[in-house]
Design a protein around this motif. Sequence first.
Motif, PDB file in Angstrom:
ATOM      1  N   LEU A 139       1.180  -0.856  -0.093  1.00  0.00           N
ATOM      2  CA  LEU A 139       0.450   0.155   0.130  1.00  0.00           C
ATOM      3  C   LEU A 139       0.445   0.954   0.508  1.00  0.00           C
ATOM      4  CD1 LEU A 139      -2.919  -0.610   2.471  1.00  0.00           C
ATOM      5  CD2 LEU A 139      -2.204  -0.219   0.264  1.00  0.00           C
ATOM      6  N   LYS A 140       0.918   2.272  -0.909  1.00  0.00           N
ATOM      7  CA  LYS A 140       2.365   2.788  -1.133  1.00  0.00           C
ATOM      8  C   LYS A 140       0.978   4.093  -0.306  1.00  0.00           C
ATOM      9  CE  LYS A 140       3.336   6.683  -4.075  1.00  0.00           C
ATOM     10  NZ  LYS A 140       3.366   7.221  -6.062  1.00  0.00           N
ATOM     11  N   ASN A 141       0.417   3.802   0.771  1.00  0.00           N
ATOM     12  CA  ASN A 141      -0.106   5.005   1.813  1.00  0.00           C
ATOM     13  C   ASN A 141      -0.201   4.522   2.650  1.00  0.00           C
ATOM     14  OD1 ASN A 141      -2.581   3.507   1.717  1.00  0.00           O
ATOM     15  ND2 ASN A 141      -4.036   4.599   0.963  1.00  0.00           N
TER      16      ASN A 141
ATOM     17  N   ASN B 255      -7.555   0.636  -2.067  1.00  0.00           N
ATOM     18  CA  ASN B 255      -5.981   1.159  -1.840  1.00  0.00           C
ATOM     19  C   ASN B 255      -5.813   2.619  -0.826  1.00  0.00           C
ATOM     20  OD1 ASN B 255      -6.345   2.087  -4.132  1.00  0.00           O
ATOM     21  ND2 ASN B 255      -4.718   0.855  -5.229  1.00  0.00           N
ATOM     22  N   ASN B 256      -6.131   3.206  -1.899  1.00  0.00           N
ATOM     23  CA  ASN B 256      -6.329   4.930  -1.557  1.00  0.00           C
ATOM     24  C   ASN B 256      -7.263   5.067  -0.023  1.00  0.00           C
ATOM     25  OD1 ASN B 256      -7.659   4.186  -3.636  1.00  0.00           O
ATOM     26  ND2 ASN B 256      -7.920   6.581  -3.406  1.00  0.00           N
ATOM     27  N   VAL B 289      -0.563  11.444  -1.116  1.00  0.00           N
ATOM     28  CA  VAL B 289       0.160  10.746  -1.585  1.00  0.00           C
ATOM     29  C   VAL B 289      -0.282  11.065  -3.492  1.00  0.00           C
ATOM     30  CG1 VAL B 289      -0.014   7.794  -2.158  1.00  0.00           C
ATOM     31  CG2 VAL B 289       0.191   9.091   0.518  1.00  0.00           C
ATOM     32  N   THR B 290       0.441   9.993  -3.837  1.00  0.00           N
ATOM     33  CA  THR B 290      -0.295  10.362  -5.521  1.00  0.00           C
ATOM     34  C   THR B 290      -0.194   9.129  -6.175  1.00  0.00           C
ATOM     35  OG1 THR B 290       1.609  10.626  -6.636  1.00  0.00           O
ATOM     36  CG2 THR B 290       0.386  13.127  -5.451  1.00  0.00           C
ATOM     37  N   TRP B 291      -1.377   8.215  -6.584  1.00  0.00           N
ATOM     38  CA  TRP B 291      -1.510   7.235  -7.820  1.00  0.00           C
ATOM     39  C   TRP B 291      -1.768   7.487  -9.034  1.00  0.00           C
ATOM     40  CZ3 TRP B 291      -1.975   2.950  -3.742  1.00  0.00           C
ATOM     41  CH2 TRP B 291      -2.198   3.594  -2.947  1.00  0.00           C
ATOM     42  N   GLU B 295      -0.731   2.248 -10.180  1.00  0.00           N
ATOM     43  CA  GLU B 295      -0.541   2.340  -8.988  1.00  0.00           C
ATOM     44  C   GLU B 295      -1.905   2.146  -7.945  1.00  0.00           C
ATOM     45  OE1 GLU B 295       3.453   4.656  -7.976  1.00  0.00           O
ATOM     46  OE2 GLU B 295       1.503   5.449  -7.902  1.00  0.00           O
ATOM     47  N   TYR B 301      -7.516  -2.340  -2.871  1.00  0.00           N
ATOM     48  CA  TYR B 301      -6.788  -3.294  -2.247  1.00  0.00           C
ATOM     49  C   TYR B 301      -6.032  -4.606  -2.472  1.00  0.00           C
ATOM     50  CZ  TYR B 301      -2.532  -4.333   0.793  1.00  0.00           C
ATOM     51  OH  TYR B 301      -1.850  -4.815   1.801  1.00  0.00           O
TER      52      TYR B 301
ATOM     53  N   SER C 241      -1.748  -9.772   0.301  1.00  0.00           N
ATOM     54  CA  SER C 241      -1.127  -9.202  -0.219  1.00  0.00           C
ATOM     55  C   SER C 241       0.110  -8.091  -0.156  1.00  0.00           C
ATOM     56  CB  SER C 241      -1.792  -7.733  -0.329  1.00  0.00           C
ATOM     57  OG  SER C 241      -3.312  -8.414  -0.364  1.00  0.00           O
TER      58      SER C 241
END
Lengths: 335, 335, 335, 335
Positions: A139-141, B255-256, B289-291, B295, B301, C241
């Motif tokens: 998870l990018k965040n 996810n975000n 946070v940017t997607w 991504e 998720y 994940s």
Amino acid sequence: MTGPSSLIQDVAHLGSVELLTPRFTDSQWYFRDVLGMEVVHAAGSSVYLRGYGDYAASTVKLTEAKAPGVGCISWRAVSPEALERRAAAIGETGLGLGWSEGDFGRGKSYRFRDPDGHLMEIYYEETKYRAPEHLKSALKNLPMKYTGRGVGVRRIDHLALLARDVAANRRFMQERLGFRLREQVIFDQGKAEIGSWLSASPVHHQVAYVKDVKGGHGRLHHFAMWVDNREDVLRAASLLSEQGVFIEAGPSMHNNSQGFYLYTYEPGGNRVEVYSGSYLVFAPDWEPVTWNEKERGTGVYWGGALPQSFLEYATPDISIGDAASTEKVPVFDPA
Amino acid sequence: MTGPSSLIQDVAHLGSVELLTPRFTDSQWYFRDVLGMEVVHAAGSSVYLRGYGDYAASTVKLTEAKAPGVGCISWRAVSPEALERRAAAIGETGLGLGWSEGDFGRGKSYRFRDPDGHLMEIYYEETKYRAPEHLKSALKNLPMKYTGRGVGVRRIDHLALLARDVAANRRFMQERLGFRLREQVIFDQGKAEIGSWLSASPVHHQVAYVKDVKGGHGRLHHFAMWVDNREDVLRAASLLSEQGVFIEAGPSMHNNSQGFYLYTYEPGGNRVEVYSGSYLVFAPDWEPVTWNEKERGTGVYWGGALPQSFLEYATPDISIGDAASTEKVPVFDPA
Amino acid sequence: MTGPSSLIQDVAHLGSVELLTPRFTDSQWYFRDVLGMEVVHAAGSSVYLRGYGDYAASTVKLTEAKAPGVGCISWRAVSPEALERRAAAIGETGLGLGWSEGDFGRGKSYRFRDPDGHLMEIYYEETKYRAPEHLKSALKNLPMKYTGRGVGVRRIDHLALLARDVAANRRFMQERLGFRLREQVIFDQGKAEIGSWLSASPVHHQVAYVKDVKGGHGRLHHFAMWVDNREDVLRAASLLSEQGVFIEAGPSMHNNSQGFYLYTYEPGGNRVEVYSGSYLVFAPDWEPVTWNEKERGTGVYWGGALPQSFLEYATPDISIGDAASTEKVPVFDPA
Amino acid sequence: MTGPSSLIQDVAHLGSVELLTPRFTDSQWYFRDVLGMEVVHAAGSSVYLRGYGDYAASTVKLTEAKAPGVGCISWRAVSPEALERRAAAIGETGLGLGWSEGDFGRGKSYRFRDPDGHLMEIYYEETKYRAPEHLKSALKNLPMKYTGRGVGVRRIDHLALLARDVAANRRFMQERLGFRLREQVIFDQGKAEIGSWLSASPVHHQVAYVKDVKGGHGRLHHFAMWVDNREDVLRAASLLSEQGVFIEAGPSMHNNSQGFYLYTYEPGGNRVEVYSGSYLVFAPDWEPVTWNEKERGTGVYWGGALPQSFLEYATPDISIGDAASTEKVPVFDPA
């Protein structure tokens, strides 16, 4: 974009808590293998740990000591200017100890004691955690992978401190650090302030002051790490039981704060809470909720009554009238 | 206690959302009997409802209308002065509509449109909810009894709005209302701002703007009510299924935002989310946070991919190039 | 204490499943570190694992092979006499393969193939697991400590097999092994038996047969390990994940069986389910529930539709009309 | 398909429990509105209720009486022949009371008393529940809609009875009804059988006998309804608290049985448990787990200690040496 009656917040949040432990190796095992925190740094007789969701490099510092208790409690300011303002406001009280160069991953801090003598500091510069490759999350965040080891606590939440004079410490946090009062336990027809829960953000409380029934100074009632779900707290109870860690109370639900709690003692003797639930306070004109003897009961919404030890035990442990704590933790009595 | 670089917050939180529904009676059933909200007031062709944990008198207003969509979106200011400041700041943009006497349970409000034309207002005076005897909670810090009826949503959380120009609306919320940017979906090598999530408090987001792929104006993607546990969301899925309410997606995890979602359509056609999870943002120096396309994926998720309708359907429903929405919701195009 | 119309149960439960894997080391990592199973034995190109709640020494056997798929499926009989009776009943069909000396921790077994060619055995003697000191549970009624590693699957639950002729295999399990039919998917106005769920105990199903749309033989659809709570399944989704394990579907809820599922592929390619929920069948006169095309839908009560791969992929993987599977798994076609 | 050493099961499961209540109206409110059961029938001074997952028409019978306690405990046989066999086996003991025409929704039953005097019956014919249109579930394999009202208990689970002589009653259930012993609490170096947990199916226990410390006869310790998740038990605690229903203990986890419990008193005075968790017993050669004084502790794995009332209170309530219970429930003392 500033002016009168804005909701001004100079303290962002509880940054970290230093716990003193006479069983350094065992305490590391507890936080790393049982609670599932990550060790990120070691220096001298201290190690630094973090929850997988903490954005800062570290939120718990374990330090070897002769007796358990709380070391330095660190608050993050919202800006360099806010830091200076708070330092000045605290300095006026005579409780300031002066500037330090800052602990691991941080810039300079202003150190002080609360009226009861607990050591605190406020800082602004903070190194954001950058996970090494093997700990990067999908998870990018999320700052770090959820490894699933042990309880898997997500982030630092709050701590509860004992104090001889709850009101004096509560006012200090309100007036000098801008905390807002959320709930209070007041006995004896409004005359005895037994406990106060305060926060600098919509989180229900980041610090609580509770009457030290043994008359000590600078003592710690408990320190709490957050998990996202009540099920995580139930799971923690089984993990702690399997590891032979003492469970003092819970999992169960408090009436004040609505917190879903599980209290254990880490090997060094400090009470540690695995915590979830509670509620956020959004109202800018929140009216603190007060509980009298009858309303408060034992502090439990449902679940078994809290044991006597929950009311009496704290770290460092002292006998009533014992001077021990004053030797271990320098006490400050504001005139 | 004010000065430069404080974390100044003039908007406290999302106060309420008005939903328009062509099936007034059925929509009331949905919010009252399925989601378990409490009806507290009725006036004209509107009813006012609340979650059991909302401190305000009402947080959802249902209004009979020819087509579904969002009516007025209300933000609470932190003080009378903050209200005046925001009104002035908005007025400078030419998007202001002027003062109203205030809706049920509230003092005066300043009404305006965001650049995409969504109707909004900001107010300060708010009547706290006082539960009638039969709805008093056993918990002194809970505004209303948890009745257990239906899903039992606790409180208002956030809403997501479609916009032709996401960046323009995002900047408006940042610059005129003091919202902070949390996450963004940016496609086409940083050139196309597809979605932005913003909040005025540590709650991850209270509003999101997402690109209207049909080129409409003033449309609603979804409105979300909060429940405390993921299990409540799973339970909601079964309750909705038993009641024959359409489930579009979830329960699953984005996810975000890390939100745990369940999207349904209320009988009037508006997409309503039963929501939990996500995370609080404590860092005063949060880096959004940017997607990118890769991504972001489908925004999930784990769990099944979001259906095409999730990207295309909104209220009021329009065909591509349709002028229908501009007839139903007066559109504002800032020059 | 015997006589006509007693509920006679000669098969106690699914004892173990052998999974074939072309990526032996990675598959071990998956079952040990990701699912959290315990390795108890190794012999030749096989390792034996167990869930913390399994009373038997081992319930999963991983065996290195050229292609993924299911090896031997083992059923435990309720007594030595029951074992003999079942062996005789199976022998009559011509599907018997004869007696083996028994695998790790067990006494002799009678080996056979189901009509579709899946290798099975039935045994009675079983070594109960005795945990070594470091794996002893704090609970006297739990065979092994809940270590909390990875997902922490509790015990073996069920498996689903593909078959060219579902009815033939279903009847074999009913008539020769005493399984009871629980649910069926029957398409084409009652003429096409697409799937059948059977059990030898009140557990909803311990084996399912589903139509092999590619016309293969002896293939595995999935193998399922049990966890106690739906929250454990959600937690598993995040763990998988984070570990980069492919999630094909879920967490979500089936309509038939009411199972709460999460389907992943272990590194060797076999579909593995982390499973909870469902319901127990207590009625001695249970009437099997049947689902037609419309009622069945995609097999989901709520949650995203199952992907096409869920219907098409199985191990060993074959193309339509491919003879590959018949080379890898000797096929038996009962006359 | 029969012979020696099959696992023969003549009793399928606990069919229903009749609870006596001196507060008939309030008890109905408790089971219908608080636990969320459905009233399906009324006759004389009794009402019949069911959980949404019960396949039988009714599983709880509430009967108006002067004092609380348990009325008739009904067991379902697996076949007409099994019913006859059990009736004969019981008749041999002299504890038989003879045949009845059967209660609501059932065919004839054979009535008897256990050695301690509890009234029981065994029957076979059972009317499956067919939900009226407004209570039909969206799930074809669920007998009734999950309405979500109150706690939403799913199905009948078990009951615990007090007895002067635990061993005598335990043997009766084993020898005359075919129950299997799962766990025991045995104090005084193996000489005092304090409690025994038994079941006729893989469900851990459907009946428990526990020593009546007051020396009464025919008394009820508690009756338990099942919910699917631990979260449902936690939610139940809040619902019960909001409704002012007394919670005696829990939510928490037992060591023996691993049951996740919540004990309340329904308005009539009977102890009712909302129950989940525990484990299924699959081994045909299960070795009963025994707990001595030290191992048993207070019967809690984690969570607060059980209160004294849990050990002392039962219905009907009596003082030590009181003859009251023997007047209300005819006592049988096997010679």
